[in-house]
Write a protein that holds these residues in place. Structure first.
Motif, PDB file in Angstrom:
ATOM      1  N   ALA A 181      39.345 113.103  21.165  1.00 33.44           N
ATOM      2  CA  ALA A 181      37.973 113.360  21.182  1.00 33.44           C
ATOM      3  C   ALA A 181      36.960 112.329  21.361  1.00 33.44           C
ATOM      4  O   ALA A 181      35.946 112.578  22.306  1.00 33.44           O
ATOM      5  CB  ALA A 181      37.538 114.386  20.131  1.00 33.44           C
ATOM      6  N   GLY A 182      36.864 111.173  20.758  1.00 30.95           N
ATOM      7  CA  GLY A 182      35.983 110.099  20.816  1.00 30.95           C
ATOM      8  C   GLY A 182      35.961 109.462  22.027  1.00 30.95           C
ATOM      9  O   GLY A 182      34.946 109.328  22.801  1.00 30.95           O
ATOM     10  N   LEU A 183      37.057 109.524  22.754  1.00 31.43           N
ATOM     11  CA  LEU A 183      37.410 108.937  23.924  1.00 31.43           C
ATOM     12  C   LEU A 183      36.813 109.876  25.251  1.00 31.43           C
ATOM     13  O   LEU A 183      36.269 109.557  25.955  1.00 31.43           O
ATOM     14  CB  LEU A 183      39.001 108.648  24.258  1.00 31.43           C
ATOM     15  CG  LEU A 183      39.099 108.140  25.671  1.00 31.43           C
ATOM     16  CD1 LEU A 183      38.621 106.666  25.900  1.00 31.43           C
ATOM     17  CD2 LEU A 183      40.837 107.922  25.813  1.00 31.43           C
ATOM     18  N   VAL A 184      37.261 111.007  25.096  1.00 26.91           N
ATOM     19  CA  VAL A 184      36.546 112.033  26.016  1.00 26.91           C
ATOM     20  C   VAL A 184      34.876 112.015  25.900  1.00 26.91           C
ATOM     21  O   VAL A 184      34.424 112.079  26.940  1.00 26.91           O
ATOM     22  CB  VAL A 184      37.065 113.348  25.340  1.00 26.91           C
ATOM     23  CG1 VAL A 184      36.354 114.526  26.493  1.00 26.91           C
ATOM     24  CG2 VAL A 184      38.539 113.750  25.837  1.00 26.91           C
ATOM     25  N   TRP A 185      34.567 112.113  24.638  1.00 24.76           N
ATOM     26  CA  TRP A 185      32.913 111.990  24.624  1.00 24.76           C
ATOM     27  C   TRP A 185      32.357 110.565  25.228  1.00 24.76           C
ATOM     28  O   TRP A 185      31.575 110.580  26.182  1.00 24.76           O
ATOM     29  CB  TRP A 185      32.507 111.881  22.982  1.00 24.76           C
ATOM     30  CG  TRP A 185      30.965 111.808  23.082  1.00 24.76           C
ATOM     31  CD1 TRP A 185      30.229 112.728  23.126  1.00 24.76           C
ATOM     32  CD2 TRP A 185      30.545 110.479  22.686  1.00 24.76           C
ATOM     33  NE1 TRP A 185      28.900 112.414  22.838  1.00 24.76           N
ATOM     34  CE2 TRP A 185      29.021 110.673  22.623  1.00 24.76           C
ATOM     35  CE3 TRP A 185      30.756 109.330  22.300  1.00 24.76           C
ATOM     36  CZ2 TRP A 185      28.128 109.828  22.200  1.00 24.76           C
ATOM     37  CZ3 TRP A 185      29.640 108.293  22.101  1.00 24.76           C
ATOM     38  CH2 TRP A 185      28.492 108.779  22.240  1.00 24.76           C
TER      39      TRP A 185
END
Length: 190
Positions: free
Chosen positions: A179-183
């Motif tokens: 999720a952090g990478l997507v953000w």
């Protein structure tokens, strides 16, 4: 957010389904009277022995030093955690569907706060079990407490206790990381 990032965000949420099937945390104990060791795994909704009679044997040992019996049905967190993870899964999927970058950050923030609250609660639980001992215990060592470590190993009389994250914890970290990478990657879309 493009479709690839939406799929990754959905994957981040769906990874959390795994916590319903594998332990989140594990506590192991080695003692002369149990050379093969004893252990318990903490799942999203239960505490179970690593082997068939481990939890009963741990409760037997705990009785001698005055610790309360570990009864999973009496631990309210084990009823709350499945709901929390369910909320994270559903809200993560909604965020993936909506494709809003800022909501990923809110989701991650909530996830981190819940994880920290869970670790603090686990510490308090261990403190309570290790310090609030029965005055009628057969074995009393003045000034001794039996709080298991939150993370790592600790010698408690003749018992070496080790407490470590298990597969469910790492699935949660992987979910946060995806999720952090997507953000992070979604800032290119703005």
């Amino acid at each position: 957010m493009d479709n690839q990032k939406r799929i990754l965000m959905a994957l981040a949420a769906l990874l959390l389904i795994g916590v319903y099937f594998v332990p989140i945390w594990s506590i192991s104990m080695k003692a002369p009277q149990y050379p093969e060791g004893l252990g318990m795994n903490i799942t999203v909704d239960n505490i179970v022995g690593k082997e068939k009679n481990d939890l009963n044997n741990i409760n037997g040992l705990n009785h001698y030093i005055g610790m309360k019996e570990i009864q999973p049905d009496s631990i309210p967190e084990l009823k709350i955690m499945p709901v929390i993870f369910g909320f994270l899964i559903i809200s993560g999927l909604i965020i993936a569907f909506m494709g809003r970058r800022k909501w990923i950050l809110y989701w991650l923030g909530l996830f981190v706060l819940l994880a920290v609250a869970g670790l603090v609660d686990f510490y308090i639980w261990g403190y309570d079990y290790g310090h609030n001992l029965s005055p009628d215990a057969p074995i009393k060592v003045p000034g001794m407490s039996y709080q298991p470590p939150l993370i790592g190993s600790k010698q408690l009389l003749n018992i070496d206790a080790t407490s470590l994250p298990h597969i469910g914890f790492y699935l949660s970290l992987l979910s946060m990381s995806v999720a952090g990478l997507v953000w992070w990657k979604s800032k290119e879309d703005e």
